[in-house]
Design a protein around this motif. Structure first.
Motif, short mmCIF file in Angstrom:
data_model
loop_
_atom_site.label_atom_id
_atom_site.label_comp_id
_atom_site.label_asym_id
_atom_site.label_seq_id
_atom_site.Cartn_x
_atom_site.Cartn_y
_atom_site.Cartn_z
N MET A 22 0.90 -1.32 0.24
CA MET A 22 -0.22 -0.05 0.51
C MET A 22 0.78 0.90 0.23
O MET A 22 0.19 2.62 0.43
N ALA A 23 1.98 1.05 -0.26
CA ALA A 23 3.17 2.33 -0.86
C ALA A 23 2.64 3.35 -1.07
O ALA A 23 2.32 4.76 -0.66
N ASN A 24 2.31 3.02 -2.09
CA ASN A 24 1.75 4.14 -3.72
C ASN A 24 0.41 4.86 -2.78
O ASN A 24 0.00 5.79 -3.27
N ASP A 25 -0.19 3.69 -2.33
CA ASP A 25 -1.41 4.19 -1.96
C ASP A 25 -1.59 5.10 -0.86
O ASP A 25 -2.37 6.23 -0.34
N ALA A 26 -0.66 5.16 0.37
CA ALA A 26 -0.50 5.67 1.17
C ALA A 26 -0.21 7.50 0.23
O ALA A 26 -0.48 8.02 1.18
N ARG A 27 0.56 7.08 -0.60
CA ARG A 27 1.06 8.63 -1.22
C ARG A 27 -0.31 9.44 -1.72
O ARG A 27 -0.22 10.45 -1.42
N ARG A 28 -0.81 8.40 -2.48
CA ARG A 28 -2.40 8.93 -2.59
C ARG A 28 -2.94 9.32 -1.92
O ARG A 28 -3.57 10.57 -2.17
N ALA A 29 -3.49 8.86 -0.66
CA ALA A 29 -3.89 9.43 0.44
C ALA A 29 -3.97 11.10 0.96
O ALA A 29 -4.21 11.99 1.44
N THR A 30 -2.55 11.58 0.77
CA THR A 30 -1.98 12.73 1.36
C THR A 30 -1.82 13.36 0.16
O THR A 30 -1.32 14.96 0.19
N GLY A 31 -1.37 12.40 -0.95
CA GLY A 31 -0.99 14.20 -2.20
C GLY A 31 -1.83 15.32 -2.81
O GLY A 31 -1.50 16.40 -3.24
N ALA A 74 -6.37 7.60 10.93
CA ALA A 74 -5.74 8.50 9.24
C ALA A 74 -7.19 9.82 9.21
O ALA A 74 -7.10 10.49 8.48
N TRP A 75 -8.41 8.44 9.15
CA TRP A 75 -9.87 8.73 8.89
C TRP A 75 -9.97 10.34 9.48
O TRP A 75 -10.60 10.69 9.26
N ALA A 76 -9.86 9.69 10.87
CA ALA A 76 -10.47 11.86 11.56
C ALA A 76 -9.37 12.63 11.58
O ALA A 76 -10.06 13.86 11.27
N LEU A 77 -7.73 12.53 11.22
CA LEU A 77 -7.50 12.72 11.31
C LEU A 77 -7.50 13.83 10.10
O LEU A 77 -7.52 15.50 9.55
N ILE A 126 -10.33 16.94 4.02
CA ILE A 126 -9.19 16.51 3.50
C ILE A 126 -10.15 15.19 2.95
O ILE A 126 -10.42 14.47 3.81
N ALA A 127 -10.21 14.89 2.05
CA ALA A 127 -10.98 13.77 1.52
C ALA A 127 -10.41 12.43 1.10
O ALA A 127 -9.88 13.12 0.04
N SER A 128 -10.26 11.61 0.91
CA SER A 128 -9.59 11.08 1.15
C SER A 128 -9.86 9.33 0.50
O SER A 128 -10.11 8.60 1.87
N GLY A 129 -9.60 8.96 -0.72
CA GLY A 129 -10.56 7.78 -1.53
C GLY A 129 -9.88 6.69 -0.70
O GLY A 129 -10.11 5.35 -0.86
N THR A 130 -8.20 6.90 -0.93
CA THR A 130 -7.56 5.66 -0.66
C THR A 130 -8.18 5.42 1.39
O THR A 130 -7.62 3.91 1.49
N ILE A 131 -8.00 6.41 2.36
CA ILE A 131 -8.41 5.69 3.24
C ILE A 131 -9.73 5.43 3.19
O ILE A 131 -9.11 4.16 4.51
N GLU A 132 -10.51 6.15 2.94
CA GLU A 132 -12.32 5.41 2.30
C GLU A 132 -11.87 4.19 2.09
O GLU A 132 -12.17 2.58 2.99
N GLN A 189 -18.50 2.91 -0.31
CA GLN A 189 -19.29 3.84 -1.38
C GLN A 189 -18.54 5.30 -1.08
O GLN A 189 -19.08 6.10 -2.45
N ALA A 190 -18.51 5.43 -0.19
CA ALA A 190 -17.13 7.61 0.03
C ALA A 190 -16.69 7.09 -1.16
O ALA A 190 -16.00 7.89 -1.84
N ALA A 191 -15.71 6.00 -1.17
CA ALA A 191 -14.47 6.05 -1.87
C ALA A 191 -15.18 6.23 -3.10
O ALA A 191 -14.33 6.38 -4.36
N LEU A 192 -15.75 5.77 -3.16
CA LEU A 192 -16.16 5.76 -5.16
C LEU A 192 -17.17 7.41 -5.63
O LEU A 192 -16.89 7.41 -6.19
#
Length: 221
Positions: A1-10, A51-54, A60-66, A87-90
Motif C-alpha cells: 500500500m505504499a503508493n496508496d499511502a502517497r495517494r492519501a496525502t497527495g 488517519a480518517w479522523a485526522l 481532506i477527502a481521501s478515497g484511499t483512506i476510505e 461507497q465513500a471511496a467510489l
C-alpha cells in the motif's frame, strides 16, 4: 500500500480547510498498510480510523483512506461500515479499479453471508444483511429466496409473501420462488393462491427440464 499511502496525502493541499501534518498522516496510512499486509486487520482498521479522523478534521477527502477502511471492515465481516466506506471511496473516484474491485468483493461476501446465516434458520443477521443488500441495490434472486425462507421460518408469512410477490414479477421463471409463494399462501390460509403458485412452479420446472436435457445431449455429442 505504499503508493496508496502517497495517494492519501497527495491532494491534501488542494482539499484541506484546516491544518494537517502530512507526515503524520502518511505514517499512519503506511503503518495501516503494513498491518493489513500482515493480516492484522483489526489493528490496521484502528490505525486507518485515526488517519480518517485526522483527514476529516483537516477537511481532506481521501478515497484511499476510505477504501483502506472498507477492506479492513470487509475482512472482519463488518459489512455495514465496509459498504459505507467503499461507497465513500467510489463517490470520490468512481472509476478507480481497486475501489470497484473491492466493491464487488464486498457485495459477493455479503451475498455469501446472507446464504450462510439463512441456512442456520431464524438467524436475525439474515434480515440485517438482506436489508443492506436491498439498500445498495445488490439483492439477487438467491438473496430474495433466503429472505423469504427466513421470514417463513420465523412465522412472518405475510412479509414473505411481499418478498415473493416482487420476486415472481422480477423472475417469473423461478420455480423456487413460486414454491415458496405457495408455502407462504398456505400459511395464511389462502388455499386458492397456494394452488395457483404450485401450478406456476410446476410449469417452470417443465419449461426448464427440456432445455437441460438438450444441453446434456449436446455435451455428450
Amino acid at each position: 500500500m505504499a503508493n496508496d499511502a502517497r495517494r492519501a496525502t497527495g491532494s491534501a493541499a488542494g482539499t484541506s480547510s484546516g491544518v494537517v501534518d502530512k507526515k503524520v498522516l502518511l505514517a499512519q496510512v503506511t503503518e495501516g498498510g503494513r498491518l493489513y499486509g500482515e493480516g492484522e486487520f483489526e489493528k490496521a482498521k484502528q490505525i486507518f480510523r485515526k488517519a480518517w479522523a485526522l483527514a476529516r478534521h483537516a477537511g481532506i477527502a481521501s478515497g484511499t483512506i476510505e477504501w483502506s477502511l472498507a477492506i479492513c471492515h470487509e475482512r472482519l465481516g463488518e459489512f455495514e461500515p465496509a459498504v459505507e466506506h467503499i461507497q465513500a471511496a467510489l463517490a470520490l473516484d468512481p472509476f478507480d479499479g481497486a475501489y470497484n474491485n473491492s466493491y464487488s468483493v464486498i457485495v459477493a461476501r455479503l451475498r455469501d453471508a446472507v446464504a450462510f446465516v439463512g441456512n442456520l434458520g431464524g438467524d436475525p443477521d439474515t434480515e440485517r444483511y438482506y436489508a443492506l443488500l436491498l439498500r445498495i441495490g445488490e439483492a439477487d434472486v438467491a438473496a430474495h429466496l433466503v429472505a423469504a425462507r427466513h421470514l417463513l421460518a420465523v412465522g412472518r408469512a405475510p412479509e414473505a409473501l411481499r418478498v415473493l410477490d416482487a420476486l415472481t414479477v422480477l423472475s417469473p421463471s423461478c420455480a423456487s420462488a413460486w414454491s415458496l409463494l405457495a408455502e407462504a399462501a398456505a400459511a395464511i390460509g389462502d388455499s386458492a393462491r397456494a394452488h395457483r403458485a404450485r401450478v406456476e412452479a410446476a410449469c417452470c420446472r417443465d419449461a426448464v427440464a427440456p432445455g437441460l436435457i438438450d444441453e446434456g445431449k449436446r455435451a455428450q455429442a
